[in-house]
Design an enzyme around this catalytic site. Structure first.
Site, mmCIF file in Angstrom:
data_model
loop_
_atom_site.group_PDB
_atom_site.id
_atom_site.type_symbol
_atom_site.label_atom_id
_atom_site.label_comp_id
_atom_site.label_asym_id
_atom_site.label_seq_id
_atom_site.Cartn_x
_atom_site.Cartn_y
_atom_site.Cartn_z
ATOM 1 N N GLU A 1 28.738 -48.380 -43.903
ATOM 2 C CA GLU A 1 28.509 -48.850 -45.259
ATOM 3 C C GLU A 1 28.823 -50.326 -45.345
ATOM 4 O OE1 GLU A 1 29.538 -44.688 -47.506
ATOM 5 O OE2 GLU A 1 31.099 -46.192 -47.269
ATOM 6 N N CYS B 1 31.011 -57.541 -47.942
ATOM 7 C CA CYS B 1 32.109 -56.917 -47.209
ATOM 8 C C CYS B 1 31.500 -56.143 -46.046
ATOM 9 C CB CYS B 1 32.852 -55.993 -48.168
ATOM 10 S SG CYS B 1 34.181 -55.102 -47.381
ATOM 11 N N CYS C 1 37.935 -46.028 -37.870
ATOM 12 C CA CYS C 1 39.042 -46.897 -37.450
ATOM 13 C C CYS C 1 40.069 -46.033 -36.746
ATOM 14 C CB CYS C 1 39.669 -47.570 -38.667
ATOM 15 S SG CYS C 1 40.958 -48.770 -38.232
ATOM 16 N N CYS D 1 45.977 -45.896 -41.205
ATOM 17 C CA CYS D 1 46.873 -46.297 -42.290
ATOM 18 C C CYS D 1 46.798 -45.169 -43.335
ATOM 19 C CB CYS D 1 46.435 -47.622 -42.902
ATOM 20 S SG CYS D 1 46.424 -48.943 -41.683
ATOM 21 N N CYS E 1 44.392 -45.286 -46.463
ATOM 22 C CA CYS E 1 43.008 -45.749 -46.268
ATOM 23 C C CYS E 1 42.090 -44.606 -45.869
ATOM 24 C CB CYS E 1 42.987 -46.839 -45.191
ATOM 25 S SG CYS E 1 41.319 -47.349 -44.738
ATOM 26 N N GLY F 1 37.013 -50.436 -40.173
ATOM 27 C CA GLY F 1 37.410 -50.851 -38.833
ATOM 28 C C GLY F 1 38.399 -51.991 -38.766
ATOM 29 N N GLU F 2 38.989 -52.132 -37.584
ATOM 30 C CA GLU F 2 39.943 -53.211 -37.335
ATOM 31 C C GLU F 2 39.216 -54.277 -36.508
ATOM 32 O OE1 GLU F 2 43.045 -54.407 -38.131
ATOM 33 O OE2 GLU F 2 42.308 -55.932 -36.764
ATOM 34 N N SER G 1 40.065 -59.834 -41.854
ATOM 35 C CA SER G 1 41.277 -59.152 -42.307
ATOM 36 C C SER G 1 41.786 -58.248 -41.197
ATOM 37 C CB SER G 1 40.942 -58.312 -43.546
ATOM 38 O OG SER G 1 42.049 -57.514 -43.906
ATOM 39 N N SER H 1 46.889 -57.576 -43.793
ATOM 40 C CA SER H 1 47.179 -56.424 -44.648
ATOM 41 C C SER H 1 48.662 -56.114 -44.518
ATOM 42 C CB SER H 1 46.356 -55.226 -44.180
ATOM 43 O OG SER H 1 44.992 -55.513 -44.384
ATOM 44 N N LEU H 2 49.453 -56.663 -45.411
ATOM 45 C CA LEU H 2 50.910 -56.541 -45.284
ATOM 46 C C LEU H 2 51.414 -55.236 -45.928
ATOM 47 C CD1 LEU H 2 53.327 -58.069 -44.124
ATOM 48 C CD2 LEU H 2 53.646 -59.120 -46.359
ATOM 49 N N HIS H 3 51.214 -55.097 -47.204
ATOM 50 C CA HIS H 3 51.471 -53.853 -47.959
ATOM 51 C C HIS H 3 52.907 -53.378 -48.075
ATOM 52 C CE1 HIS H 3 47.204 -53.797 -47.867
ATOM 53 N NE2 HIS H 3 47.069 -53.238 -46.697
ATOM 54 N N ASN I 1 42.801 -47.930 -54.483
ATOM 55 C CA ASN I 1 41.584 -47.195 -54.838
ATOM 56 C C ASN I 1 41.708 -45.777 -54.323
ATOM 57 O OD1 ASN I 1 39.913 -49.209 -56.125
ATOM 58 N ND2 ASN I 1 39.940 -50.230 -54.141
ATOM 59 N N CYS J 1 37.589 -51.224 -51.683
ATOM 60 C CA CYS J 1 38.361 -51.288 -50.446
ATOM 61 C C CYS J 1 38.933 -49.941 -50.076
ATOM 62 C CB CYS J 1 39.593 -52.163 -50.614
ATOM 63 S SG CYS J 1 39.281 -53.807 -51.041
HETATM 64 N N1 SAH Z 1 41.274 -53.011 -40.814
HETATM 65 C C1 SAH Z 1 41.386 -54.238 -41.479
HETATM 66 C C2 SAH Z 1 40.200 -54.566 -42.358
HETATM 67 C C3 SAH Z 1 39.591 -53.440 -43.149
HETATM 68 S S1 SAH Z 1 40.575 -52.773 -44.444
HETATM 69 C C4 SAH Z 1 42.670 -54.287 -42.284
HETATM 70 O O1 SAH Z 1 43.327 -53.249 -42.412
HETATM 71 O O2 SAH Z 1 43.030 -55.362 -42.740
HETATM 72 C C5 SAH Z 1 40.408 -54.002 -45.728
HETATM 73 C C6 SAH Z 1 41.521 -54.009 -46.764
HETATM 74 O O3 SAH Z 1 41.445 -52.865 -47.639
HETATM 75 C C7 SAH Z 1 42.902 -53.948 -46.129
HETATM 76 O O4 SAH Z 1 43.787 -54.838 -46.738
HETATM 77 C C8 SAH Z 1 43.307 -52.539 -46.413
HETATM 78 O O5 SAH Z 1 44.682 -52.394 -46.322
HETATM 79 C C9 SAH Z 1 42.742 -52.317 -47.788
HETATM 80 N N2 SAH Z 1 42.662 -50.915 -48.183
HETATM 81 C C10 SAH Z 1 42.489 -49.848 -47.374
HETATM 82 N N3 SAH Z 1 42.456 -48.708 -48.112
HETATM 83 C C11 SAH Z 1 42.610 -49.074 -49.395
HETATM 84 C C12 SAH Z 1 42.624 -48.341 -50.628
HETATM 85 N N4 SAH Z 1 42.445 -47.024 -50.658
HETATM 86 N N5 SAH Z 1 42.786 -49.034 -51.774
HETATM 87 C C13 SAH Z 1 42.903 -50.385 -51.746
HETATM 88 N N6 SAH Z 1 42.876 -51.121 -50.625
HETATM 89 C C14 SAH Z 1 42.737 -50.475 -49.454
HETATM 90 FE FE1 SF4 Z 2 41.883 -49.238 -40.267
HETATM 91 FE FE2 SF4 Z 2 42.264 -51.261 -41.994
HETATM 92 FE FE3 SF4 Z 2 41.942 -48.732 -42.873
HETATM 93 FE FE4 SF4 Z 2 44.175 -49.405 -41.592
HETATM 94 S S1 SF4 Z 2 43.453 -50.219 -43.566
HETATM 95 S S2 SF4 Z 2 42.960 -47.541 -41.256
HETATM 96 S S3 SF4 Z 2 43.419 -50.840 -40.085
HETATM 97 S S4 SF4 Z 2 40.417 -49.962 -41.804
#
Ligand code: SAH
Ligand code: SF4
Length: 407
Positions: free
Chosen positions: A118, A131, A138, A142, A145, A203-204, A235, A257-259, A334, A377
């Site tokens: 997508e 995007c 991936c 996480c 995600c 993906g990463e 990212s 992506s710190l979180h 989200n 996201c």
């Molecule tokens: N894998 C990479 C890039 C793709 S994810 C990464 O993790 O950075 C892109 C962004 O969306 C990241 O910051 C990720 O943490 C965030 N993300 C993933 N799932 C999400 C969700 N359910 N709600 C909001 N942001 C989310």
């Molecule tokens: Fe992969 Fe990024 Fe999702 Fe983590 S947040 S599972 S690294 S796509």
């Protein structure tokens, strides 16, 4: 509300290997194609330049439109190659103008059924952000995600990454002489429809380093798609050993992506943290090539209710980032079917954002876009995953049986 445009017919049950498309190739890849049809080395350089211009500047879909190239060569190219884009199997348009395309990539090998990914377009008044995905699924799981729950994973090829921008520009009518689809919301300041790219889809990206680097070379090339490296953001969830190379070889903007501000919580949210803890990650950020106040790192922080959204965590975040030219991007979580998390309440997000803002950081809260079409996201996940997983299981079973027989 979302509007669905009729999908194309279902693909054939068995993958058929079609002639390869030249769209998405690097200059070296185009040169190889010319070599394959017998163009001399001396002539290739000039021909690559011509193909490049037609494919990436004009976005032509047919070799016959390449009027600077001789008819004989055009015919030879058309016999062996195509200018096909990945098939758009579904297009959804959100009530806020966000567009999500489901793309089916042609199979890359006899066993590949054609990856489905997508790609999301987010128009704003002064910019249009695409995007893109770097992998199918991936491997990093996480916990918040959706993409991380997808079992089927492979790297996208350079061509497949570039093709996402090509499809977007094709669908938006963003090539010379073309017009946008009726009623489309596109940036209205006269600029490009796609002015920015973020690698924030599936993906990463740093686990597909070469594929992403070569795709960025194609996308940022001045004689073609010409999207400046400062308008491209990669990212990462924190693949520390690759961060320096990202800056040196790709020269794009960096988002992390710190979180979480503590290792115990980050270990849970972003399991890769067990390998590369916060301290090492921030050290790599401090050393990011080209880092300056004009080229800041974006720190993404997803707001999870009761998990990482307290005042104390906001203050700790500011303390951790001290000395790093940074932007902080608060992302409302989200939700997706089956998740255990909830998005923080709005007043909590505002309070968190205020603490960050008072410490001197711009802290835009990323407005969720396209939520109604699951385009936001972390909501991306191929819809045909179940089918593909089953197909893969069958393949693995037959391989195991073959190995058993051979043994
Ligand atoms: N894998 C990479 C890039 C793709 S994810 C990464 O993790 O950075 C892109 C962004 O969306 C990241 O910051 C990720 O943490 C965030 N993300 C993933 N799932 C999400 C969700 N359910 N709600 C909001 N942001 C989310
Ligand atoms: Fe992969 Fe990024 Fe999702 Fe983590 S947040 S599972 S690294 S796509």
């Amino acid at each position: 509300m979302s509007l669905s445009v009729p999908a194309s017919p279902a693909p054939a049950a068995e993958p058929v290997l079609r002639p390869a498309s030249l769209v998405g190739r690097t200059r070296a890849g185009l040169s190889d194609a010319l070599a394959e049809i017998g163009v001399s080395e001396r002539e290739r350089r000039m021909r690559v330049g011509q193909l490049w211009n037609w494919i990436y500047h004009y976005g032509v879909r047919d070799f016959s439109a390449m009027t600077t190239i001789s008819k004989v060569l055009r015919a030879a190219l058309a016999e062996r190659f195509t200018l096909d884009l990945p098939e758009v199997t579904a297009e959804q348009v959100s009530s806020d103008g966000t567009r999500k395309w489901l793309l089916r990539m042609p199979p890359v090998g006899a066993r590949d059924r054609g990856a489905e990914i997508e790609c999301v377009y987010i128009p704003e008044v002064d910019r249009g952000t695409l995007c893109v995905s770097s992998q199918v699924g991936c491997t990093l799981s996480c916990t918040f995600c959706h993409t991380g729950t997808q079992r089927l994973v492979r790297n996208l090829t350079t061509e497949e990454i570039v093709a996402q921008l090509m499809v977007a520009r094709d669908r938006l009518g963003d090539f010379p002489g073309r017009t946008p689809p009726e009623g489309a919301f596109v940036p209205n300041d006269g600029g490009r429809f796609v002015s920015n790219i973020v690698f924030m889809g599936m993906g990463e990206p740093l686990y597909n380093f070469d594929g992403v680097r070569d795709a960025i070379d194609v996308i940022s090339d001045n004689e073609g798609l010409s999207l400046g490296r400062r308008r491209i953001t990669v990212s990462t969830s924190g693949v520390v050993p690759q961060i320096e190379a990202l800056g040196a070889e790709m020269g794009t903007m960096l988002a992390i992506s710190l979180h979480a501000v503590r290792d115990d919580l980050r270990n849970e949210l972003v399991p890769l943290n067990k390998k590369y803890p916060i301290r090492d990650l921030l050290e790599a950020c401090r050393n990011y090539p080209g880092l300056s106040n004009a080229k800041r790192i974006t720190f993404e922080y997803v707001m999870l209710k009761g998990v990482n959204d307290s005042d104390a965590e906001a203050r700790e975040l500011v303390r951790l980032l001290k000395g790093i030219p940074a932007k902080i991007n608060l992302i409302p979580f989200n939700p997706w079917p089956g998740t255990r998390y909830e998005c923080s309440d709005w007043d909590r997000i505002e309070r968190f954002s205020e603490i960050v803002y008072r410490a001197g950081y711009a802290s835009p809260v990323r407005t969720p876009r396209g939520r109604d079409i699951l385009a936001a996201c972390g909501q991306l996940k191929s819809e045909t995953e179940k089918l593909s997983a089953r197909a893969r299981l069958m393949l693995e079973q037959s391989e195991a049986e073959a190995a058993a027989l051979a043994g």
